[in-house]
Scaffold this motif. Structure first.
Motif, PDB file in Angstrom:
ATOM      1  N   LEU A 139      -3.156  -5.281   7.292  1.00 16.36           N
ATOM      2  CA  LEU A 139      -3.571  -4.139   6.479  1.00 16.36           C
ATOM      3  C   LEU A 139      -3.104  -2.848   7.139  1.00 16.36           C
ATOM      4  CD1 LEU A 139      -7.281  -5.135   5.724  1.00 16.36           C
ATOM      5  CD2 LEU A 139      -5.372  -5.244   4.118  1.00 16.36           C
ATOM      6  N   HIS A 179      -4.462   1.046   2.861  1.00 18.29           N
ATOM      7  CA  HIS A 179      -5.343   0.336   1.929  1.00 18.29           C
ATOM      8  C   HIS A 179      -6.712   1.024   1.904  1.00 18.29           C
ATOM      9  CE1 HIS A 179      -2.273  -2.669   3.153  1.00 18.29           C
ATOM     10  NE2 HIS A 179      -2.305  -2.967   1.863  1.00 18.29           N
ATOM     11  N   CYS A 181       0.839  -1.198   0.000  1.00 20.22           N
ATOM     12  CA  CYS A 181       0.000   0.000   0.000  1.00 20.22           C
ATOM     13  C   CYS A 181       0.870   1.242   0.000  1.00 20.22           C
ATOM     14  CB  CYS A 181      -0.931   0.016   1.211  1.00 20.22           C
ATOM     15  SG  CYS A 181      -0.048   0.204   2.776  1.00 20.22           S
TER      16      CYS A 181
END
Length: 499
Positions: free
Chosen positions: A70, A44, A38
């Motif tokens: 994430l 993200h 990312c």
């Protein structure tokens, strides 16, 4: 002006470099779970800003494994997508994962984490939860809950019987459940069309939409003091309106409270606090002030309202689409209950009806991702390191749709919960966790299960429920907020049953 611009650029550049260095050091020190690449700081975005975040993360789990890392802005999230990782974190290492991360919206609504659901793990939290659990046990003694449910159900079932054509069930279930929680928490039996209850429903719906979708301020909390969004301002107003209602109800109870007299859950809390004081625990006065008690009532009220009304809406949704299951429930209710109104003593014999309710809770997925956990120390899951202060989420949607745990997971099948004799299995399937697990298991589970079952049984005892003529069944849903699935708008027709 030029100097100001250069200073801002310098600050941003410094922050970016600092975060990059921190990220590299962290990666070298820990063996973190895998996840997609990312953009630093942004994270993200397409995932954490999506209402179907639970589905998107479940797809990532097929590529990266059940434990997915994430980035939500500058924050690191670890999402657990199978039952083994959930049990390792929440049961085997339950204290490690018992914390709660700070979110600006949560801190605002809980007045600095003074509730139970969102408060961080601590000695005072454990004591607070212990008192609330004691209050619930007080409340569940005798037939107080049963009488409240039956009185409220009769009031609204009579109103539904007056409908001569198709109507929106959700409007009734909202009223039914809010009146129910008014009685449980506040001891109030209000008229069917009471304006205060309707206004509270509107407030909660508005707040759920604002709160459920998350806030920009939750990802970048420091910006709320620099640039306050219009959405955040609305949220502040709604939160204060809701809390003022609860404060008023609590104040009225304190002023009319009589030791030994238990009218509702607020009284149960006051009784539990009084008993702790009588036992000589001076910490009660310091820890459990009025704000803590109001926040506990808020937890029970809103968790009870949303869980119950969303689950009942889904239950009826499935019963109209699978009339053969509805018919089997009604056969069981008639056989067990006879001509009487369903009661708590019938619960242990309503196996098929309870199995349909449990399957509704599995397939509907009222909450895709659970309330976030946070590690209170460095820990591990599945061989990966999870540093202290990491936000950890359970993907309940992934658990309840895991093909390794459920045969044909997209099918509605209550037999999953029944043994060969048609009785509820003594041990529920591991991957069925609508109330979570471990130290943070839902406080109201013991209240919610019998309450919802009794309401569903009363509904099916009274009515045959169907879709309007010519309307074909479907299994469509829409998203409300952060991973919350609700049935698509639908209408029903009811017909009084004999006997």
């Amino acid at each position: 002006m030029l100097t100001l611009s250069m200073n801002t650029q310098t600050i941003l550049a410094g922050m970016s470099i600092g975060l990059f260095v921190y990220y590299v050091i962290k990666r070298m020190r820990y063996r973190l779970p895998p996840g997609p690449w990312c953009i630093p700081l942004v994270g993200h975005y397409k995932i954490y800003s999506s209402p179907e975040i639970h589905v998107k993360i479940a797809k990532l789990a097929k590529e990266y494994g059940p434990i997915v890392r994430l980035s939500a802005g500058p924050q690191t999230w670890v999402v657990l997508n199978d039952i083994n990782s959930v049990l390792e974190a929440m049961v085997k290492r339950k204290a490690d994962f018992a914390g709660r991360p700070h979110f600006a919206s949560g801190d605002m609504f809980t007045e600095g984490g003074k509730d139970i659901a969102l408060a961080n793990y601590s000695a005072s939290w454990k004591f607070h939860r212990k008192i609330a659990g004691k209050a619930l046990r007080h409340y569940l003694q005798g037939d107080l809950l049963e009488n409240m449910i039956q009185d409220n159900m009769n009031k609204f079932l009579d109103k539904m019987a007056e409908e001569k054509g198709p109507f929106v069930f959700k409007e009734y279930v909202d009223l039914m459940v809010f009146h129910q929680l008014y009685t449980i928490c506040f001891g109030e039996k209000r008229p069917v069309d009471d304006p205060e209850v309707k206004e509270f429903i509107k407030l909660d719906n508005d707040l759920s939409e604002k709160f459920g979708a998350g806030f920009f301020e939750d990802i970048f909390p420091y910006l709320k003091n620099i640039f306050t969004t219009a959405k955040w301002k609305v949220f502040l107003v709604l939160s204060e309106e809701v809390l003022n209602i609860l404060r008023k109800k609590f104040k009225e109870h304190k002023e009319t409270f009589q030791p030994g007299v238990n009218r509702d859950f607020i009284d149960s809390m006051l009784i539990a606090k009084q008993e702790a004081k009588d036992e000589g625990d001076e910490a009660v006065l310091e820890i459990l002030d009025d704000t803590h008690l109001v926040q506990t009532i808020s937890d029970i009220f809103f968790a009870g309202v949303d869980t119950t009304r969303f689950t009942m809406d889904w239950f009826v949704y499935f019963m109209t689409r699978f009339p053969e299951f509805q018919e089997k429930c009604q056969e069981e209710i008639d056989r067990v209950v006879g001509p009487h109104q369903p009661s708590m003593k019938d619960r242990s014999k309503l196996d098929y009806t309870e199995a349909c309710l449990f399957e509704s809770m599995r397939l509907s997925n009222v909450l895709g991702l659970g309330v976030p956990h946070m590690t209170i120390c460095d820990s591990q899951i599945g061989g990966y390191d999870v540093p202290k202060g990491t936000t950890v989420l359970i993907n309940f949607w992934a658990l309840h749709h895991d093909p390794k745990q459920w045969k044909d997971p997209e099918q509605f099948d209550p037999h999953r919960f029944l043994d060969e004799n048609g009785k509820m299995k003594p041990i529920k399937p591991e991957s069925w966790l609508p109330f979570s697990a471990g130290r943070r298991v839902c406080l109201g589970e013991t209240l919610a299960k019998p309450e919802i079952l009794l309401m569903c049984a009363n509904l099916l005892k009274r009515f045959e429920i169907s879709l309007p003529e010519g309307v074909k069944p479907n299994l469509e849903y829409h998203m409300q907020g952060f991973g919350v699935e609700l049935p698509s708008d639908y209408k029903i027709v009811v017909k009084e049953r004999s006997g």
